[in-house]
Structure formats: structure tokens, C-alpha cells
Design a protein around this motif. Structure first.
Motif, short mmCIF file in Angstrom:
data_model
loop_
_atom_site.label_atom_id
_atom_site.label_comp_id
_atom_site.label_asym_id
_atom_site.label_seq_id
_atom_site.Cartn_x
_atom_site.Cartn_y
_atom_site.Cartn_z
N THR A 301 0.82 -1.22 0.00
CA THR A 301 0.00 0.00 0.00
C THR A 301 0.85 1.26 0.00
N ALA A 302 2.15 1.13 0.27
CA ALA A 302 3.04 2.30 0.21
C ALA A 302 3.67 2.44 -1.16
N GLY A 303 3.43 1.50 -2.07
CA GLY A 303 3.99 1.58 -3.40
C GLY A 303 5.34 0.91 -3.54
N LYS A 304 5.80 0.23 -2.52
CA LYS A 304 7.10 -0.43 -2.58
C LYS A 304 6.92 -1.87 -3.06
N PRO A 305 7.85 -2.36 -3.91
CA PRO A 305 7.76 -3.75 -4.38
C PRO A 305 7.88 -4.72 -3.21
N VAL A 306 6.94 -5.62 -3.10
CA VAL A 306 6.92 -6.61 -2.02
C VAL A 306 7.56 -7.91 -2.47
N TYR A 307 7.23 -8.33 -3.66
CA TYR A 307 7.72 -9.62 -4.14
C TYR A 307 7.69 -9.61 -5.66
N THR A 308 8.72 -10.15 -6.27
CA THR A 308 8.79 -10.31 -7.72
C THR A 308 8.79 -11.79 -8.03
N LEU A 309 7.75 -12.21 -8.70
CA LEU A 309 7.60 -13.61 -9.08
C LEU A 309 8.29 -13.84 -10.42
N THR A 310 9.25 -14.73 -10.45
CA THR A 310 9.94 -15.06 -11.69
C THR A 310 9.20 -16.19 -12.39
N TYR A 311 9.54 -16.40 -13.65
CA TYR A 311 8.89 -17.47 -14.40
C TYR A 311 9.29 -18.83 -13.86
N GLY A 312 10.50 -18.94 -13.34
CA GLY A 312 10.89 -20.20 -12.73
C GLY A 312 10.09 -20.51 -11.49
N LYS A 313 9.91 -19.48 -10.63
CA LYS A 313 9.11 -19.66 -9.43
C LYS A 313 7.64 -19.95 -9.77
N LEU A 314 7.13 -19.27 -10.77
CA LEU A 314 5.74 -19.51 -11.16
C LEU A 314 5.56 -20.96 -11.63
#
Length: 1451
Positions: A301-314
Motif C-alpha cells: 500500500t506504500a507503493g514499494k515492491p513486495v515480491y517479484t515472481l519469476t517465471y521459474g518460481k511460477l
């Protein structure tokens, strides 16, 4: 004349008397500047000068529109980044302001509201949880702005006064989804410093010009109406309604004149040979070849990236979930899920990562995901429809996150509660610790895309029902390929997604196509957009995103927050996809956004509106800049012509226009055609608006579980006017209304779900929203949230506008805004608004149960134009014609009489009632006559014949010497034996008693001062003749008039004799009386009948029932009474107070099986609903439904009908209520439409004759004809008593004769309407029974629209409308119908009743309610018989004495 014509055109009004042509500038004939100069000279003499405004500003400087429909050709020759002034998106705002100018001095009555109703909860207290971005969806934020970027040539520096005026208006009236003007945004001034001011000055001058010029206004009732069509029919089924008053179709309405359209094909879908064969195959490829490539970035909600899901993780996480679902979930040692089963995905909008993993996990497991919203409460109205969808899909498992599951409502066992309407679900958390790593030998099946269902997307229809659109694997893959080709997606590109990722464009771009092309998606949660509307632009700048997927509302809110951001750059954007670009008013947000952010590197050609549909997915999208792609197109269309479904270019500078932009070309591989909305799918003409249909491999395949609707929507075969199919391919209806323009561009002007057909004209909800938002919305509407829909009322659709009110908006300002909205919509759209309501902030559209408005304005007078024609009075028919008519028709005269009185008995030989008492005191001195019960059920006092005689003698002795013979004496006693004894004492003394109700019954003295009896007998005082006055009977009629009637001694004896014979009253009989003893039949039963007949009367004062409601019924059971009398108020008190206590009464041995006759004493139409309810409730106590009946009496004769103990049971007939309004009786079957049940008002008393007479000609009427009830009887009253000597005015009430027929008999006019009907039943004397049916009082009827209405009919309809309405009363005030309702519930529900009351009266009675008054229970005055005192209520309303909760004045 020319000026008036031009202004009339600005208002969209047409008049045949104005025929002066408007000058049109030929292309190339004169320069723009020269034309404006010449035009200014021509118009100058006709335009009033406005103080403080330069004369040059008073002329509208916009160019005339050409006859060409689109501007695509002009765009090719124009300088880039400039705008054609003919297509300004702020035209609608100017039209609204101009339309309001003429209403400047118009005042409307403001509703009054009790202070307690004004209290509203705070915004924070009623803000629902953030579960969906749809809380401010399309219906919430729509409006084009007041914006222009091209400076006018003829104006350079406006007057400062005009600048100040317009800046003030712009800040108050810039609208929600529109851009505000450049003057509001400093960023826009650098490129065009004077453009906004010039436009503002022109608009200001135009508005003032409108205010100073008188324009004739065309009222709604003069507009041509056509046969209405309810809703929109699919296929070959025409749905046509009968209006109450069908008018001819306007011959001058526009009709399509173009050629027949042909299907439009999109470009070929190109797929390279190396592409994955399915979406799961694409996930496998990118997950193994590019495992570290970013797939999805989630923000907090503050606009900061929380998590980036990579294609490998997906890939790995989806594998784990798929393996767990298929192998680790079991029930009774059997797998819980099988391939093809449906699974619900319940994820909040703040967690796109878990949703994406769950979605692809289901695809890998060959399960069908059904994404839905997180339910708010256990009884959430929206989630009930979702539950129906889940049940029809056979969903048994729901996937969610751990945090979401903890926030769901819980049952007492700690498990997730079962939501209302939902099937029983097993909830599974998809977080890491709950899934299992697959074994090494397990691999998910990767197959080619086929026609099996891939996922189901929910869709909510216009009626509120939820359906599931099934999308096949092949359609899902083809859609991703088409979007990739249309948007030129490249691998590794970054896109910013602001939309809901669970459905529609947010799902298609952010979850499906992104995986197909290996894109990086930055998902912006809606909770972040509420805190920082500029967040999506900041992320475009930070991540160098090439594509952004937004809605026009996101563009609008970013305009309001961009002032402090100077370092943002949008030069990286190559496509700004506007998902709701099909909304006609999104053009204003697009124009405003370009105008403001153009100096931040935004190129105008990156704006790419698209048209989407839940059924057809993406229909069309504007392509990125390309030399081979045609430039964008715009059209200025006449809104009046669009309401008839016809495309007409506005060429006369009208402000009542609609500026629309194209939504680009058809998606690759698709074919589009336009068919007519209603009836068979005929191809439209080129200048006709129709429904857009698509044929391709990308749309959905069906509505899940709804084969009938699927065939109509997904399997449409367009045909030519000759009925020949256009092609063999099946098309899918998109619910989008539009047309095909030049260069293969698609234009959308509305949606089928927002289509409102009012009086044969089509209006789009989005258009009405835009007009409402143009009226200073920021001051009154919370965050611009407005919803517009239509409701069916009186055989036509009626427009309803609901807006969220700002918490700080005052009551008066909000009402003024509402009235201005009504005026604006009336002028711009030429349609009336039926209801405009304001609701508290954050209650629209996701109210858990119901909306409780805080302000309501109903306008039925202006928009309901299809009422039946008023009744025309026919010429009077002469008596001779009536006789001939009756003879020819074979009708017998409506006349009936009771049985003969017969031979007199011993006590009947006396001429005076006091003589009977003296005779009984001598013959049977100890015989009990009266027994009075108190609230405890014990006997408070008794009186035998001798005791009553002695008491009467003492009263007579006390009066001797104080009054003269014939004087009037008021008897002010509480109900009891003293009242009866004093009455006979007055008769002994030769004075006239007048019973008067005590002002304070419980504190009034029970005894008067009495003198000892004198030696001489009081009985020596005798009345001269039996025709002399015995007593005066005063009572308040239902019309509020206090009237006293004279009862002679002979009439008194005759009354007692008739009642004795009818009820078979003898000294051995006991009867129970629960009536007030002060007037009418109640007085006669209390004071006269027991003395005359010798039976014992058990007297139960009605006041005692307030303490003990069961007193009367217990007394009837205890004394085994066969005959009992009560009033409607007593019966209602027992029904409401004892309805739930029948078992307790049984325990007290209360048994009503002894009752043979229970008669309700009244002077009105029998209340069948109350008597039937009473019978039904106490049937368990042995009460026979046949025993309950009614009596009928009035002022001229207190006892005309009385059921008695013998004769047939009361009969019931059903009459047509509509015929009754025309003073006709038409018998219908039970359950027929508009049927009204009428119960017989008892049997006619012995010695009474009744005839039905015409109220005007005073001639007799035939059987089953409605007329006034006349009565001839020995116990008729002899006249009214008044101290003002006005008896002559009402002499014909007691002494009148028929104009023909039996002209000798003297009749008394009852003042009540009714009819006689000969039945097949047999009387006690063996003859056929004549039943008398009372309809209502003549004095109380309401003469409205030439018809006669009875208040009880309207009141019955209103009481049925809502369970919180305890009572209702109606009356008229200055030709307005006033409805007063008693609210039995929270005061916050008061405004809920306004629309309900207006609707039900309009639907059932064809009447428009003028005023709705909501009051507390008990405010409506009721007399002792339980009859409403409507005139007293009217006087209290006019004197402002009701203390109402809410008063609504319908416009």
C-alpha cells in the motif's frame, strides 16, 4: 429570430414554427476569422450585453460542423498534436451549464427532515473492506472534462472577471472521470498558456447569455410518446408492453437511411511455427528457459515492491499446487477432484502473486478455475448471486490465502461460515506450507489447446443475476495470440496493470497474455490507488514500462494529484490501453490526460482505447502508431437522434451532442457485424446503431449451465432484411452498442446493460451519469460515484439516479444540486428522471444488504406521461331513459327490505323506553341487566332491573328543579352502570340526554352529587308524543365533522325492536359488548337494548383492553357468550397483542367455540383483511370463521345491517377496482387482476327498506349498480341537531324521495356508496337473499383525474408495500394526493418508503403521489369505532402539527 433559433438548437428543442435556416460556411469560401467577424456583426443587435465581458466573448467561436460523419480525413492533413475544435470533449459540460441557466430562478419545495434522521455515520465507519477494484467501476466515475488545447483565433485576453467566474465553476463542476480544465493543472499551462482561459471565457459568456435570453420550454406532456418495449429481446422473441395510454409514433422522428452494412473482417491472425501449442506449454518453456526472468511484481500500500515472481518460481509453485490438488486431497479414500472439476479462486486484489500461482496450478491440474470476489459478510447481497453461480458450476473446493481465510467470517466451530446462497465448500490454503513437492516421476500433462473449458469468468447482468462465461483453451490461446499481434507485444517488455487481475482486461493482459509473450507485469493494487492516484504513473516511470492498462477513472484521478510531481516522464510508453474506452465519455479523460502530460513526454498517439465484452473478450483495440494503421477518428453525434437508434452528425453547433472516439480495428482473426438490438438479428444500416457481434476463435463458448441463453448470445446468425443468413459462421453478441465507421474503425456509443428504453426512446446510463456529473459534482458527490439504472413502473421504464453524498455536504445544498441535476437531464436528454437519491458515502455499489438513502427526490409528475386519459363526464341521462334502459336490460330495481316486525310482545306495547324499565322493575325486579368487568376480569359493578330503576329515580330527583322539560343535559361519565342510570334518570325527568366522552376517563369522578328521592314519582313527567326528542346522538364522522342526530322516542323503540328480532335477544340470553357507549350502535347496545329485551349485557370497556388485551375473549369464554359485539380497534388490538399468545390462552382454558355471532360495529366498508386475520389467529381457540361478521350504520340510521343469529352466512364478491373508479360494478373471479374483495355488511334489519339511487338524478338503479344507499325505517333519525340553525342545508338527508318510480316513500340518504345483489341463497322467510355491499363514504371519496377513488383502496396498497408501514391515511391537498404513513421501525428507514409508496400507488391506481409524509406510530387519528379521521389528519398536516420524520414533495 436567428438568435432564438440558435439557442433552441443548443437546448436540443425542435419547433416547427422556426424555419429560418442556419448559415453554413462552405469549405474554402471564407476564412475562419472573417466568418467569425461577420457572424459577430449579424448577431450583435440580438444579444444582450453582459456586464464585465468583452463583446467579442459573447459570440461562440466554434466552427460549424461539416456533414461528414468522422474526422479521420482531417486528421491526416492537420498538424500533429492539435485538435479539431468540432470534436472538443467539453461540449457536454457547456450544454449542461447552458441548460441550467434557464432554470436559474426556479424554486422547488425542499423536503423537511427530523433532526435525528440527519445524523450520518462517518466515512471511515462505513467504508467496506478493500476487496475489489470494482468498487469504483464503470458506473462510478464517468465524465468528460472541461478542457481544450487549441487556442481560439479571435480571443487573446479574456476579462479577469470572466476568468475568476470560470475558475470557480471549474473547481466545483469538474467531474469524476473527466479531466479538469487546464486552468486546474499547472502542468498544462506551459504548452497552451491561454487556451483554457479562452475556452473558459467563451463558456462563461455562453452561460450568461443563456440566462439572459428567454427560451420556450417544451414540457414532457407535450412530447410524443410511442409504444414502449420492456427490456431488450434476444432472437425472435419480441417483448412488447401495453402502455396505459398508447400514443402514435412521431412521424418526424429520424429513421435510418443508409445502405445495409456488411461484416467487417480484421487482419489475419499470424502465428509462427515455433509458438507453444498452449498456455501451459508457454509456462513450461519460460519457466525452464528463462527461470530468472521477472513475471510479476507485487506492490504494497506504500507503493514499494513486495515480491517479484519469476517465471521459474511460477512454474515450480504451480507444479506443487497442481500435484497437491490432484494427489493429496481426498475424501473417503477417493480423490476429491477429478480433471474438469471447477474450483473457486477467492483471492483479494492485493495479492496477485498467489492468484497467478493458483490459476496456473489449476490449469496444470486440468481443473477449471472460477475466480470470484472475496465475500464481505455472510449475507452480502452480491455474494449470494456468486453463490448461485458456484452451485450451478458444482464447485466444492475454494482456494485462498492464509491471510484471506483468517479474515473471512467464521462459524462457531471456527471454520469458515457458509455464506447465504453458497454451496458447502472445502477451503484450501495455497501458501507454501500447505502444498507438497511433487515426486520425481510426476509431470503435469502439457497438451495442445483444445475445446475443453479452460476457465469460467463471472459476469453480472443488468438485473443483478450472475452468470459464468466459459472460455475454452483454444479461445484463451487464440485471444492471447490476437492481443500479442494487435499490441505488438515483445518478449521481456514491462506492462503496468491497474485493473482487477481476476477478470476481463486485467486478466487477459496481466495474467494470460503476459505469460504467452514472457512479459513483466507490475500490478498496482487498488488500495494503493486510493492512497496515491499517481502511483501507476510513477511505476511506469520507474520500471520504464512500454504498456499500461488502465481505466479512464485512473487517468482522471491521476490528473488531480500530478501537480507536485515534476520529474515524471512517460516517454517510454508506446501504448496506454484504456480498458473502458468503449464508454463514450472516456474521450474526455483521454483528452485531458494527453493535454496535461504531453509535456512529460506522453505522445498523443499512444492512447489506445479498446472495446471489451465478457462474452466476446476483446472486440477491438486501437493499434500503436503505424503508417499502415488509419489515424484515430472522432464523431459528433446528435444525442436526440441516438435516442432513436439513428446516427446523425451534428452540423448546427448544438450542445446536446455526443462526441465519441473510435476503439480501433477489429482484433486479428475476427469478423464483426452490427445487428438490430430487438427482434431477429437483422443487419443494421450504415447510419443505424445496433449491437456489435463478433465471430472468431477468441470469444467465450457459453454461459455455463444455461443452454438457452447460450444459444441466443453465442450462436447468433445475422440475416439480411430478406431473411437470408449473411454467413454460415456463428456470431457472439457483445452487449456493445455501436456502428462501423470509415476505414474499418469501430465506434461504441453505449452498452446493452446500460440501455434504458423510456417511451420508445433509448437512453444510455453512461450518458445520464455524465450529465449528472457535470453539475458541480465535487461539492456534493463523494468521489464522483453515481449509478444510473431504470425500473419498470406503469408499463414503462423509469430512470433512477443514485449518488453517494459527501459527508460534509449540507442538506439544502444537496437538495439544490439534486434539483439542478433533474433540470440538466431534462434539457440535455429530453427525458425525466423518476427518482434521484443520495446515499451515504461508501455504500454504492457494495451495500451489504440494502441502500438507505439520506435524500430522495421523486419526480413522477414530470416523467410519467402514459397515465390513462382522465375520465370525461358524460351528458346526464334523463329519468325516462333510465327507466327504459332498466326495462330493456331486464334489470330489477336494486331494492331490498328486512323481514316484517311481526306481532308486538308485552314490553313492546310501551311507546317509551323509560316505561319499559319501570315495567321490568315491577315485573322482574331482581333480573340482572348489566355486568361491568374491569381489566383484571372481575366484576366491578352490576345492575338489576330494580337497582337501575332506583338509581335513575335518584338522578331524576337531583335534576328536578334545576332543569326544565326538554332541556339538554350532557352526560360525562366513564363507561359503566352510572352512565346508563343517569341516561334513564334524564328520561324520567323529561330532559334530553347527550352522552359525552370524558376528557380523562381514568380520573373522572364515578358518581355525581345526588339528592334523596322525593315522594312524588318522577314517572309522572311524560313526553307529549312519541315523535318528540328522546336523546341526541353526537359523534365525529370519518370526515372530521361533529354531527348530532335527533332520535325520537318512537325511533328508539323501533331500533330496539329490530335488534331484538335480528339477534333473537330474550331475558335468558347473555351478550358481551366491547364498545364505546357514547354514540351510534355502541350506545344503543349499552344503554337501550338490555332494558328493552331483558337480556344480560356483559360490558367490557375497550379502555381496559390496553392493560389486558385478552379481557374480552376471556369474558366471552368464561360466560359462554353466543353473541358478542366489538369494534375494529378492539379486533386489531386482539390480533396484534394476542397473535403469538394463543397457546397461552389455551392453557388458561379459553374456548371460543360457544360464539355463534361476533359482529364488528362500524360505519365503513368491511375490513376483510382484519376480520380474516382475526378468524385465522383464533381458529385454534375454537372460533368459527363463519361467526365473524360486520354491521353497517351511519348518522341517519345507526343500524341498517346486522348479521344476527339466523340467515345465510355473509357472502363475498370480487369487483374490478378500475370499474369502481368509474362508478360501475363489474364482478370478476377471485384472483383476477385489479380485483377487490367486498364482503356483505350483514343482513338488513327487520322493518328496514334499502334502495340504491343515483347520486345526481336521484333515480333508482338496477341490481349490481353502484349508487348511494338510501334507507327507509321506523328507527331513522329525524334530523341533524345544530346550534347554528343549519338543519335546512341537510334536510334532504332525512326526508327525500325518488325522482321517478316509487315517489311516495320517504327515504334517508346515508351518504355511502354501495350496491345490492340478489344471491342464490335463501333467507329465513324462504325468499332469495339480497346482499348489501358497502363501498365507501361519498364525502371521503377523492375526485382525481375525473375518477372516484376510495381512500381505503389506496391505503391498503400502501400498507402492503413494506412491512415497516404500520398504518396509512390519504387525503388531497391543492389537487395533490398526500399519503401519510406510520413508520414502525428505525427512522433511518423513513426515506426508503418514499419510492415504494410512490411506485405502488402509481402501479395499482394510476395516481401520482404529490406528498409523502412519514410519521411516528399513533399519529393518524382514529375515532372510537377504529375509523381514521382523515380530515383531522389533513388539518394537522396543514398546521404543521404532525412532527413528521420526513416529508417528501414529489416533483
Amino acid at each position: 429570430m436567428l438568435v432564438l433559433f440558435g439557442l433552441a438548437e443548443l437546448y436540443g428543442l425542435y419547433s416547427s414554427c422556426w424555419s429560418t435556416p442556419v448559415p453554413v460556411v462552405p469549405c474554402g469560401d471564407i476564412t475562419q476569422k472573417g466568418y467569425e467577424k461577420k457572424r459577430s456583426k449579424l448577431l450583435a443587435p440580438y444579444i444582450p450585453q453582459i456586464q464585465g465581458v468583452d463583446p467579442s466573448l459573447q459570440i461562440d467561436t466554434r466552427t460549424q460542423g461539416s456533414s461528414q460523419i468522422l474526422s479521420t480525413k482531417h486528421h491526416k492533413s492537420r498538424v500533429p498534436n492539435t485538435r479539431d475544435e468540432r470534436f472538443r470533449s467539453d461540449l457536454h459540460t457547456e450544454a449542461v451549464q447552458a441548460a441550467l441557466a434557464k432554470y436559474k430562478e426556479r424554486k422547488m419545495p425542499m423536503p423537511s427532515k427530523r433532526r435525528s434522521v440527519l445524523v450520518q455515520s462517518s466515512v471511515e465507519a462505513c467504508t467496506p473492506p478493500d476487496t475489489s477494484s470494482a468498487s469504483e467501476d464503470e458506473g462510478s466515475l464517468r465524465r468528460h472534462g472541461r478542457l481544450t488545447s487549441t487556442p481560439y483565433q479571435a480571443i487573446s485576453h479574456p476579462h479577469p472577471t470572466v476568468e475568476h467566474w470560470f475558475n470557480r465553476v471549474i473547481q466545483g463542476s469538474s467531474t469524476s472521470s473527466s479531466a479538469s480544465s487546464t486552468s486546474s493543472h499547472p502542468g498544462g499551462r506551459s504548452s497552451a498558456p491561454h487556451s483554457a482561459l479562452n475556452a473558459n471565457a467563451t463558456a462563461a459568456a455562453l452561460a450568461d447569455l443563456m440566462a439572459h435570453t428567454h427560451i420556450a420550454y417544451l414540457p414532457h406532456n407535450e412530447r410524443t410518446q410511442v409504444l414502449s418495449v420492456r427490456g431488450v429481446s434476444r432472437g425472435n422473441n419480441h417483448v412488447v408492453m401495453e402502455t396505459a395510454d398508447v400514443q402514435q409514433i412521431d412521424p418526424d422522428q429520424p429513421r435510418p437511411e443508409g445502405q445495409q452494412t456488411s461484416p467487417l473482417e480484421g487482419e489475419a491472425l499470424g502465428v509462427s511455427s515455433g509458438c507453444p501449442p498452449s498456455l501451459t506449454a508457454a509456462l513450461l518453456r519460460w519457466g525452464t528457459t528463462h527461470p530468472k526472468a521477472p513475471c510479476l511484481t507485487a506492490l504494497d500500500t506504500a507503493g514499494k515492491p513486495v515480491y517479484t515472481l519469476t517465471y521459474g518460481k511460477l512454474w515450480t509453485r504451480s507444479q506443487k499446487l497442481a500435484y497437491t490438488l490432484m494427489n493429496k486431497l481426498s475424501s473417503r479414500n477417493e480423490p476429491l477432484l477429478m480433471p474438469g472439476d471447477r474450483v473457486a479462486l477467492v483471492f483479494p486484489n492485493s495479492d496477485p502473486v498467489m492468484f497467478m500461482v493458483a490459476f496456473y496450478g489449476c490449469l496444470l491440474a486440468e481443473l477449471i478455475p472460477v475466480p470470484i470476489e472475496v465475500p464481505l459478510t455472510k449475507k452480502d447481497a452480491g455474494s449470494q448471486q456468486i453463490g448461485f453461480l458456484l452451485g450451478s458450476c458444482g464447485v466444492s473446493l475454494a482456494l485462498t490465502t492464509d491471510a484471506c481465510q483468517k479474515g473471512l467470517p467464521k462459524a462457531q466451530t471456527g471454520e469458515v461460515a457458509t455464506f447465504k446462497g453458497w454451496p458447502r465448500l472445502l477451503w484450501f490454503v495455497t501458501d507454501g506450507k500447505h502444498v507438497v513437492k511433487p515426486s520425481k516421476d510426476w509431470h503435469p500433462p502439457i497438451r495442445e489447446a483444445n475445446n475443453d473449458i479452460a476457465y469460467i469468468e463471472y459476469k453480472t447482468s443488468k438485473e443483478g443475476s450472475t452468470m459464468g462465461v466459459s472460455v475454452s483453451q483454444a479461445a484463451m490461446l487464440a485471444h492471447c495470440q490476437s492481443l500479442s499481434q494487435a499490441c505488438s507485444y515483445a518478449e521481456g517488455e514491462t506492462i503496468t496493470n491497474v485493473l482487477d487481475f481476476k477478470r476481463e482486461a486485467g486478466l487477459w493482459h496481466g495474467v494470460l497474455t503476459s505469460v504467452w509473450k514472457r512479459l513483466h507485469v507490475v500490478s498496482i493494487p487498488y488500495s494503493l490507488m486510493k492512497v496515491n492516484p499517481l502511483s501507476w504513473i510513477q511505476k511506469v516511470h520507474a520500471f520504464k514500462a512500454a504498456v499500461a492498462v488502465v481505466k479512464s477513472r485512473d487517468m482522471h484521478w491521476s490528473l488531480l494529484a500530478q501537480r507536485d510531481q515534476r520529474d515524471l516522464s512517460l516517454s517510454c510508453l508506446r501504448m496506454l490501453i484504456v480498458a473502458d474506452g468503449a464508454n463514450p465519455w472516456s474521450i474526455s479523460s483521454c483528452d485531458a490526460f494527453v493535454n496535461v502530460f504531453q509535456n512529460r513526454g506522453l505522445r498523443p498517439d499512444v492512447i489506445c482505447p479498446c472495446a471489451c465484452s465478457s462474452e466476446a473478450l476483446t472486440v477491438a483495440i486501437r493499434r500503436p502508431p503505424d503508417p499502415d494503421v488509419p489515424p484515430p477518428g472522432k464523431a459528433v453525434l446528435s444525442m436526440s437522434s441516438l435516442s432513436y437508434g439513428v446516427i446523425r452528425v451534428d452540423t448546427e453547433e448544438k450542445l446536446s451532442v455526443l462526441t465519441v472516439q473510435d476503439v480501433g480495428q477489429v482484433l486479428p482473426g475476427g469478423v464483426v457485424c452490427v445487428v438490430r438490438v430487438d427482434g431477429p438479428p437483422l443487419l443494421c444500416q450504415t447510419d443505424e446503431v445496433g449491437e456489435i457481434c463478433v465471430s472468431s476463435v477468441t470469444p467465450g463458448v457459453s454461459y455455463y449451465g444455461l443452454p438457452g441463453m447460450t444459444k441466443n448470445v453465442f450462436e447468433t446468425i445475422p440475416v439480411s432484411p430478406s431473411g437470408v443468413p449473411v454467413c454460415e459462421r456463428a456470431f457472439t453478441r457483445t452487449s456493445l452498442l455501436g456502428f462501423i465507421g470509415p476505414d474499418g474503425l469501430l465506434f461504441v456509443v453505449g452498452k446493452l446493460d446500460g440501455l434504458m428504453v423510456v417511451s420508445g426512446r433509448r437512453h444510455n446510463a453512461d450518458d445520464v451519469v455524465a450529465t449528472a456529473l457535470a453539475v458541480e459534482p465535487m461539492k456534493f458527490v463523494y468521489r464522483g460515484r453515481i449509478a444510473v439504472f431504470s425500473v419498470a413502473v406503469l408499463h414503462d421504464e423509469r430512470i433512477v439516479v443514485v449518488a453517494e453524498q459527501r459527508p460534509d455536504a449540507s442538506e439544502e445544498d444537496s437538495f439544490q444540486w439534486m434539483s439542478r441535476v433533474l433540470q440538466a437531464i431534462d434539457s440535455i436528454h429530453q427525458v425525466g428522471v423518476y427518482c434521484l437519491a443520495l446515499v451515504p458515502a461508501n455504500t454504492l455499489p457494495k451495500a451489504p444488504l440494502a441502500l438507505h438513502p439520506c435524500n430522495v427526490l421523486m419526480c413522477p409528475h414530470t416523467c410519467v406521461t402514459n397515465l390513462p386519459k382522465p375520465r370525461q363526464k358524460q351528458p346526464e341521462v334523463g329519468p325516462a331513459s333510465m327507466i327504459v334502459g332498466n326495462l330493456v336490460a331486464g334489470k330489477r330495481i336494486a331494492q331490498a327490505c328486512g323481514r316484517d316486525v311481526g306481532q308486538m310482545e308485552d314490553n313492546e306495547q310501551f311507546l317509551y323506553i323509560q316505561d319499559v324499565l319501570q315495567w321490568r322493575a315491577q315485573a322482574t325486579p331482581d333480573h340482572p341487566l348489566f355486568m361491568v368487568l374491569n381489566s383484571k376480569g372481575t366484576v366491578s359493578s352490576t345492575a338489576s332491573c330494580l337497582q337501575l330503576h332506583k338509581k335513575a329515580e335518584r338522578v331524576a330527583a337531583a335534576l328536578t328543579g334545576r332543569v326544565n322539560t326538554g332541556d339538554h343535559v350532557a352526560l360525562v361519565y366513564p363507561p359503566g352502570v352510572d352512565l346508563i342510570a343517569t341516561f334513564y334518570g334524564c328520561l324520567y325527568a323529561g330532559v334530553v340526554p347527550v352522552t359525552v366522552r370524558p376528557p380523562h376517563p381514568r380520573t373522572w369522578p364515578l358518581h355525581c352529587r345526588q339528592r334523596p328521592p322525593q315522594k312524588e314519582k318522577c314517572s309522572d313527567v311524560q313526553t307529549a308524543t312519541p315523535e318528540m326528542l328522546a336523546y341526541l346522538d353526537f359523534s365525529v364522522s370519518t370526515t372530521g365533522i361533529l354531527a348530532g342526530v335527533k332520535m325520537s322516542h318512537s325511533a328508539t323503540s323501533a331500533l330496539c325492536r329490530s335488534i331484538k328480532l335480528q339477534c333473537e335477544l330474550y331475558p335468558s340470553r347473555q351478550i358481551a359488548i366491547c364498545l364505546d357507549p357514547y354514540c351510534g350502535l355502541g350506545f344503543a347496545l349499552w344503554c337501550l337494548c338490555s332494558v328493552y329485551s331483558g337480556h344480560q349485557s356483559i360490558l367490557v370497556p375497550p379502555l381496559e383492553l390496553e392493560t389486558n388485551p385478552a379481557l374480552w375473549l376471556c369474558a366471552v369464554s368464561q360466560y359462554k357468550v353466543r353473541v358478542t359485539f366489538c369494534s375494529y380497534s378492539v379486533m386489531e388490538m386482539c390480533t396484534k397483542g394476542l397473535g403469538t399468545q394463543t397457546e397461552a390462552l389455551k392453557m388458561k382454558s379459553v374456548n371460543l367455540a360457544c360464539v355463534r355471532t361476533c359482529m364488528v360495529v362500524a360505519e365503513e366498508r368491511p375490513r376483510m383483511a382484519l376480520t380474516q386475520s382475526f378468524s385465522k389467529i383464533f381458529k385454534d381457540l375454537g372460533l368459527s370463521p363463519r361467526s365473524v361478521s360486520t354491521t353497517f350504520g351511519c348518522r341517519v340510521n345507526v343500524a341498517i345491517c346486522l348479521q344476527g343469529t339466523s340467515g345465510p352466512d355473509p357472502t363475498t364478491v370480487y369487483v374490478d377496482m378500475r370499474a369502481l373508479r368509474h362508478d360501475r360494478v363489474r364482478l370478476v373471479e377471485k384472483g383476477s387482476p385489479h380485483s377487490l374483495p367486498l364482503m356483505e355488511s350483514g343482513k338488513i334489519l327487520p322493518g328496514v327498506k334499502v334502495i340504491i339511487a343515483n347520486t345526481e338524478t336521484k333515480g333508482p338503479l338496477g341490481d349490481s349498480h353502484l349508487g348511494e344507499i338510501w334507507v327507509s325505517s321506523p328507527h331513522n333519525a329525524s334530523g341533524y341537531y345544530t346550534v347554528y340553525g343549519e338543519e335546512a342545508l341537510h334536510a334532504d338527508h332525512f326526508n327525500t324521495k325518488l325522482s321517478f318510480g316509487d315517489t311516495q316513500t320517504v327515504w334517508a340518504r346515508t351518504g355511502y356508496l354501495g350496491f345490492l345483489r340478489r344471491t342464490e341463497l335463501t333467507d329465513a322467510n324462504g325468499e332469495r337473499h339480497d346482499a348489501l355491499y358497502v363501498v365507501g363514504s361519498v364525502d371521503e371519496t377523492l375526485e382525481l383525474r375525473g375518477m372516484r377513488y376510495h381512500p381505503i383502496d389506496i391505503e391498503t396498497s400502501v400498507i402492503r408495500a413494506h412491512r415497516s408501514i404500520a398504518e396509512c391515511a390519504v387525503f388531497t391537498w391543492t389537487n395533490l394526493l398526500v399519503v401519510v404513513v406510520e413508520l414502525e421501525g428505525s427512522e433511518q428507514q423513513a426515506l426508503d418508503l418514499v419510492a415504494l409508496v410512490t411506485n405502488v400507488v402509481l402501479e395499482e391506481h394510476y395516481l401520482i403521489v404529490g406528498v409523502v409524509v412519514v410519521v411516528d406510530p399513533g399519529v393518524i387519528p382514529i375515532n372510537s369505532r377504529g375509523e381514521k379521521q382523515r380530515m383531522h389528519l389533513r388539518d394537522g398536516f396543514l398546521a404543521d402539527q404532525l412532527d413528521p420524520i420526513y416529508v417528501a414533495y414529489n416533483m
